[in-house]
Design a protein around this motif. Structure first.
Motif, PDB file in Angstrom:
ATOM      1  N   MET A 630       0.857  -1.186   0.000  1.00 42.34           N
ATOM      2  CA  MET A 630       0.000   0.000   0.000  1.00 42.34           C
ATOM      3  C   MET A 630       0.890   1.232   0.000  1.00 42.34           C
ATOM      4  O   MET A 630       1.870   1.303   0.750  1.00 42.34           O
ATOM      5  N   GLY A 631       0.576   2.192  -0.885  1.00 39.83           N
ATOM      6  CA  GLY A 631       1.388   3.401  -0.961  1.00 39.83           C
ATOM      7  C   GLY A 631       0.672   4.517  -1.680  1.00 39.83           C
ATOM      8  O   GLY A 631      -0.531   4.429  -1.970  1.00 39.83           O
ATOM      9  N   GLU A 632       1.419   5.563  -1.995  1.00 37.53           N
ATOM     10  CA  GLU A 632       0.849   6.774  -2.592  1.00 37.53           C
ATOM     11  C   GLU A 632       1.188   6.836  -4.076  1.00 37.53           C
ATOM     12  O   GLU A 632       2.335   6.631  -4.472  1.00 37.53           O
ATOM     13  N   GLY A 633       0.173   7.128  -4.892  1.00 35.64           N
ATOM     14  CA  GLY A 633       0.406   7.258  -6.324  1.00 35.64           C
ATOM     15  C   GLY A 633      -0.689   8.055  -6.996  1.00 35.64           C
ATOM     16  O   GLY A 633      -1.852   8.004  -6.595  1.00 35.64           O
ATOM     17  N   MET A 638       4.077   6.265  -8.850  1.00 37.07           N
ATOM     18  CA  MET A 638       4.072   5.915  -7.433  1.00 37.07           C
ATOM     19  C   MET A 638       5.114   6.757  -6.700  1.00 37.07           C
ATOM     20  O   MET A 638       6.228   6.961  -7.186  1.00 37.07           O
ATOM     21  N   PHE A 639       4.747   7.239  -5.479  1.00 34.74           N
ATOM     22  CA  PHE A 639       5.644   8.053  -4.662  1.00 34.74           C
ATOM     23  C   PHE A 639       6.047   7.333  -3.371  1.00 34.74           C
ATOM     24  O   PHE A 639       7.154   7.530  -2.874  1.00 34.74           O
ATOM     25  N   ASP A 640       5.147   6.559  -2.804  1.00 35.54           N
ATOM     26  CA  ASP A 640       5.478   5.656  -1.704  1.00 35.54           C
ATOM     27  C   ASP A 640       5.228   4.256  -2.240  1.00 35.54           C
ATOM     28  O   ASP A 640       4.078   3.938  -2.614  1.00 35.54           O
ATOM     29  N   TYR A 641       6.240   3.390  -2.263  1.00 35.82           N
ATOM     30  CA  TYR A 641       6.068   2.114  -2.943  1.00 35.82           C
ATOM     31  C   TYR A 641       7.098   1.095  -2.446  1.00 35.82           C
ATOM     32  O   TYR A 641       8.123   1.448  -1.841  1.00 35.82           O
ATOM     33  N   TYR A 688      11.174  -0.723   0.855  1.00 29.88           N
ATOM     34  CA  TYR A 688      10.060   0.229   0.743  1.00 29.88           C
ATOM     35  C   TYR A 688      10.614   1.631   0.889  1.00 29.88           C
ATOM     36  O   TYR A 688      11.455   1.907   1.753  1.00 29.88           O
ATOM     37  N   ARG A 689      10.155   2.539   0.027  1.00 31.81           N
ATOM     38  CA  ARG A 689      10.607   3.925   0.027  1.00 31.81           C
ATOM     39  C   ARG A 689       9.391   4.847   0.059  1.00 31.81           C
ATOM     40  O   ARG A 689       8.380   4.596  -0.601  1.00 31.81           O
ATOM     41  N   SER A 690       9.443   5.948   0.813  1.00 33.31           N
ATOM     42  CA  SER A 690       8.375   6.950   0.853  1.00 33.31           C
ATOM     43  C   SER A 690       8.953   8.326   0.579  1.00 33.31           C
ATOM     44  O   SER A 690      10.139   8.569   0.825  1.00 33.31           O
ATOM     45  N   ASP A 691       8.108   9.245   0.083  1.00 31.21           N
ATOM     46  CA  ASP A 691       8.570  10.605  -0.149  1.00 31.21           C
ATOM     47  C   ASP A 691       8.300  11.460   1.091  1.00 31.21           C
ATOM     48  O   ASP A 691       8.075  10.919   2.177  1.00 31.21           O
ATOM     49  N   LEU A 709      -1.376  -0.884   7.198  1.00 36.13           N
ATOM     50  CA  LEU A 709      -0.731  -1.692   6.161  1.00 36.13           C
ATOM     51  C   LEU A 709       0.092  -0.849   5.193  1.00 36.13           C
ATOM     52  O   LEU A 709       0.572  -1.374   4.186  1.00 36.13           O
ATOM     53  N   TRP A 710       0.253   0.470   5.499  1.00 37.02           N
ATOM     54  CA  TRP A 710       1.046   1.343   4.615  1.00 37.02           C
ATOM     55  C   TRP A 710       2.478   0.818   4.585  1.00 37.02           C
ATOM     56  O   TRP A 710       3.228   0.937   5.550  1.00 37.02           O
ATOM     57  N   GLY A 711       2.850   0.202   3.488  1.00 42.17           N
ATOM     58  CA  GLY A 711       4.144  -0.444   3.369  1.00 42.17           C
ATOM     59  C   GLY A 711       4.017  -1.672   2.493  1.00 42.17           C
ATOM     60  O   GLY A 711       3.210  -1.699   1.550  1.00 42.17           O
ATOM     61  N   ILE A 712       4.790  -2.730   2.813  1.00 42.24           N
ATOM     62  CA  ILE A 712       4.767  -3.953   2.016  1.00 42.24           C
ATOM     63  C   ILE A 712       4.789  -5.154   2.957  1.00 42.24           C
ATOM     64  O   ILE A 712       5.530  -5.162   3.954  1.00 42.24           O
ATOM     65  N   THR A 713       3.974  -6.156   2.649  1.00 45.45           N
ATOM     66  CA  THR A 713       3.837  -7.345   3.484  1.00 45.45           C
ATOM     67  C   THR A 713       3.825  -8.579   2.597  1.00 45.45           C
ATOM     68  O   THR A 713       3.197  -8.576   1.531  1.00 45.45           O
ATOM     69  N   LEU A 714       4.514  -9.652   3.065  1.00 50.69           N
ATOM     70  CA  LEU A 714       4.517 -10.942   2.363  1.00 50.69           C
ATOM     71  C   LEU A 714       3.768 -11.968   3.203  1.00 50.69           C
ATOM     72  O   LEU A 714       3.958 -12.053   4.418  1.00 50.69           O
TER      73      LEU A 714
END
Length: 856
Positions: A630-633, A638-641, A688-691, A709-714
């Motif tokens: 989940m991120g910003e785009g 995409m800006f947070d991904y 994971y990178r965010s602006d 969940l803002w980020g990445i999950t496996l």
């Protein structure tokens, strides 16, 4: 003797000519808001003399704003029409007149015109001009405003009444207004139908029966503005209930006076049958009283049907009185805030006539009805604004009628109203038949029996799964499992305009994330109320398996937050699934949280602004992983991904891309990916990178549905055997050898160091420097010593915040470098470095500079 008789003849002839020249018609003393008229006759083509005085504004000083204006610019005017054709032959205008003495704006005509022999009618009309209209294309002066405010209307009227007149000489006969009306009555008696001379709020009609084909001519005068017709008529075929001709603005011509006065001249061929001629007027501008300049034929306001066929036999036409109509179903006298349903059962195909009276304006209906098929939920008829006419009274009173064929089945008759202007609570002039506010079904032919239709108890269809009553900025999803393949009906209601949907639903395969159905604008219909309320209904085949029902809304116009008229069924705003023909659907809901978000094997979540995180892991055996990111785009970027890369090769094996995301709820830029990937055995990095804006607990628009969940999950399958295939590596497992390093770099330095690789190797670059406004001021790079080519450089848009001041920037990159010699560089400007920070130092101040690690 002969000479004497000849002289007598000459004298008689002179006297006859003199008498003929002295036959004069004169009209004067016309008060404002009044019309005077008379008539004359010419026995042959002649020249007549006209002296006329009227009042008007010079055309170059008048600005026309609407159809209420008269292009002739006269407010006291005279004109002549041919009594037979009803066409104008002369008119007093500003262009054929001159200024003359008298009250302000007086215009005079003194000339001759030539006319064919025949009968003519002369009219003189006066309309009160507006007091504060600018005549000169400029702002009216305060002095002029005061003068006009203090002006006595009655005094003004008397001045103009005394000054304005028309005198016509050289006529053979003159008729009074009474005689003109008598001629009109003779003309009406010769017509098939004559509904003219009509006044405000009239609804008149006359029916006749025709025994043989006949070509008729129609002459009609009425009112039409830019947004529709308001005084209009037409002809209906009684056997079908359909209008075979109706007065529409695009078929009309200017009828004189105000531009909204329109005239229709039409030839029409009628087959044997029964017909009704009708004409409706609204609450203003008619023969009772004009609110703008009247037409050339004011007494002809209405519709006139006649025949000039020489073989026309009046016996072929007989009066016809339609039998009394008995409603099949009726919803009437509807008040505010109503939502009324009545159900009918149709035992065999049948034709019906539908009539509905409701409220509408600016192309949208607010109180309206429709008919829907209960088995499919589809609307078989709806009261759309463009299909309505004025229902009398205020222009927003709208009337619709049509003939419809209903197949065998069950139907729902619906009518809804908003919070104002309804039966017994009118906020404008009520309609002509106020008690019929609602929807009524009649037999097409009043003589038909009604045994094919009967009213039954209303049955409400219930969906087996629904996401409805959706508000603004929502993304809702529900997983479900179909146990046996079946056809289902999907119905979705949302917002859309100009080919694009803004609130819409879809169904996707939960495993592949492919859409099996999507609400698209071109497949929708109007859902009632505002034009952007859209509804889609379709039959979809769902195979055995797992699916996700989804709905997304934007930040405006949704359930209980409408910014225009709400739809007919506001509670259905969303998406619903129905069984077809009550066939059972074997399905079960799947708990989204338990099925999707439980048992993560690796996670980087709750990520804030300007962050970069990574986790290293080892895959022991090939495995299928579920990735939720989940991120910003916005707008494709995409800006947070997040992403996953192979640690040894540095190749990205999966990355969060905008075109593969779905709305995550809340603001539109909250994006979600929920997919599956397969990884081979090896070492991997999840990153994971965010602006610098819009992240966990720092939202600048509405937060997503599941912000944690803002980020990445496996995820892996919930069993121990699957979990053992993926192992997270701690720092000790992944410590890397420093290949080359330039750190603790001070102000105004450019430091260099060479290093050599005996074979191609994977390296990780870690650099900390100063940057701002998309530029780097303290930064590093790698250069090929032989070719002097820069193989990597620290660029601002590839950095993240390094803690402390925002200008502290960190870059991390994995590179594959070939065998050879390289030079590592780091350069600083004159400020902000170790021991001389001019703002808060970065978190990892000891490594300010650049470091290369072996990434083997």
């Amino acid at each position: 003797m002969k000479l004497h008789w000849k002289l007598v003849q000459i004298l008689l002839m002179i006297g006859f000519v003199a008498a003929q020249e002295n036959v004069t018609l004169e009209i004067s003393d016309v008060a404002f808001n009044d019309i005077k008229y008379a008539g004359f006759y010419l026995d042959s083509r002649k020249t007549i003399k006209i002296r006329a005085r009227g009042a008007g504004f010079p055309s170059h000083k008048v600005r026309f704003r609407s159809r209420f204006d008269d292009p002739g610019a006269m407010f006291i005017r005279t004109w002549i029409i041919d009594a037979s054709s009803r066409r104008p032959v002369w008119e007093l205008t500003v262009d054929n007149t001159e200024d003359c003495d008298g009250p302000e704006f007086m215009r005079c005509f003194n000339d001759e015109i030539e006319l064919q022999g025949g009968r003519y009618e002369v009219y003189m009309a006066a309309q009160m001009p507006p007091k504060f209209e600018s005549r000169h294309g400029e702002f009216i002066s305060l002095k002029d405003i005061l003068r006009r405010m203090l002006k006595d209307d009655e005094e003004d009227e008397n001045l103009y009444a005394d000054a304005c007149r028309i005198k016509i000489r050289g006529l053979d006969e003159v008729y009074s207004a009474v005689e003109v009306r008598q001629f009109r009555e003779e003309r009406r008696r010769d017509a098939i139908v004559s509904l003219d001379g009509l006044r405000d709020d009239e609804h008149v009609k006359e029916s006749f029966q025709l025994s043989r084909p006949l070509e008729v001519q129609i002459y009609a005068v009425g009112e039409a503005l830019d947004d529709g017709e308001f005084d209009y008529g037409g002809i209906t075929d009684e056997s079908t209930g359909r209008k075979i001709w109706e007065m529409h603005d695009d078929d009309s011509q200017h009828a004189g006076g105000a531009l909204k006065n329109r005239v229709w001249r039409k030839k029409l061929s009628l087959d044997p049958g029964r017909y009704t001629v009708f004409f409706n007027t609204d609450d203003s501008h008619s023969n009772r009283g004009w609110n703008a300049n009247p037409p050339f034929d004011p007494n002809g306001w209405g519709i006139f049907v006649y025949s000039r066929d020489e073989s026309f036999d009046p016996k072929a036409i007989k009066p016809y009185v339609p039998p009394e109509r008995v409603p099949l179903v009726q919803i009437s006298r509807v008040g505010n805030h109503a939502n009324i349903r009545k159900a009918i059962e149709v035992s065999k195909p049948v034709w019906i006539r539908v009539e509905a009276l409701g409220e509408g304006s600016f192309g949208e209906m607010h109180d309206y009805g429709w008919i829907e098929d209960l088995s499919s939920g589809r609307r078989v008829w709806e009261m759309n604004y463009e299909d309505t006419d004025n229902g009398g009274g205020a222009s927003k009173n709208r009337f619709a009628e049509t003939v419809l064929r209903l197949k065998k089945g069950e139907y729902l008759i619906r009518f809804i109203s908003d919070d104002s202007h309804s039966y017994n609570d009118w906020n404008a002039t009520k309609p002509r038949h106020a008690e019929r506010w609602g929807i009524t079904l009649f037999p097409r032919d009043p003589e038909d029996n009604n045994d094919a239709i009967k009213e039954v108890e209303v049955k409400r269809r219930k969906p087996f799964l629904a996401l409805t009553e959706v508000g603004n900025d929502e993304f809702i999803r529900q997983d479900f499992r179909i146990k046996r393949a079946i056809d289902v009906q999907v119905e979705a209601m949302g917002e859309g305009t100009d080919g694009t949907m803004y609130d819409f639903g879809w169904i996707e395969n939960a495993d592949t994330r492919k859409k099996v159905w999507l609400m698209e604008y071109h497949d929708t219909e109007h859902a009632g109320g505002g034009g952007k309320n859209r509804i889609a209904s379709d039959i979809v085949r769902l195979k055995r398996g797992k699916y996700t029902l989804c709905y997304q809304s934007d930040d405006s116009h949704s359930y209980n937050s409408w910014n225009t008229a709400q739809p007919g069924d506001p509670h259905k705003w969303g998406i619903s699934l129905y069984a077809i023909n009550n066939k059972p659907v074997l399905f079960e809901k799947v708990d989204e949280e338990a099925d999707t978000h439980s048992d993560p094997v690796l996670a980087i979540t709750r990520v804030g602004d300007d962050a970069y995180y990574e986790k290293h892991f080892k895959v022991k055996q090939a495995i299928k992983l579920r990735v939720l990111a989940m991120g910003e785009g916005t707008n494709g970027d995409m800006f947070d991904y997040g992403w996953i890369e192979d640690q040894r090769s540095g190749q990205t094996v999966w990355k969060m891309k905008y075109d593969q995301t779905l709305p995550a709820g809340g603001g539109g830029k909250n994006r979600l990916v929920d997919t599956k990937i397969t990884l081979k055995p090896g070492l991997y990095v999840m990153a994971y990178r965010s602006d610098d804006s819009h992240s966990y607990q720092a939202w600048n628009v509405s937060a997503p549905k599941n912000p944690s969940l803002w980020g990445i999950t496996l995820f892996v399958e919930p069993n121990d055997q699957q979990r053992r295939r993926v192992v997270e590596l701690d720092q000790a497992d992944r410590d890397q050898q420093v290949l080359c390093q330039l750190v603790d770099v001070r102000d105004d330095e450019h430091v260099r160091k060479t290093f050599e690789l005996d074979k191609t190797k994977q390296v990780r670059v870690y650099a900390i420097g100063e940057g701002g406004w998309d530029e780097m001021y303290d930064y590093g790079w790698i250069e090929d010593s032989e070719t002097k080519e820069v193989v990597w450089i620290m660029q601002y848009d590839e950095t993240r915040w390094g803690g402390g001041a925002r200008k502290n920037r960190v870059a991390e990159k994995r590179l594959r470098l070939s065998r050879g010699e390289y030079m590592l560089h780091f350069i600083t400007d004159d400020s902000h470095s170790p021991e001389k920070w001019n703002a808060a130092a970065p978190n990892d101040r000891e490594n300010y500079g650049i470091t290369l690690y072996l990434n083997e």
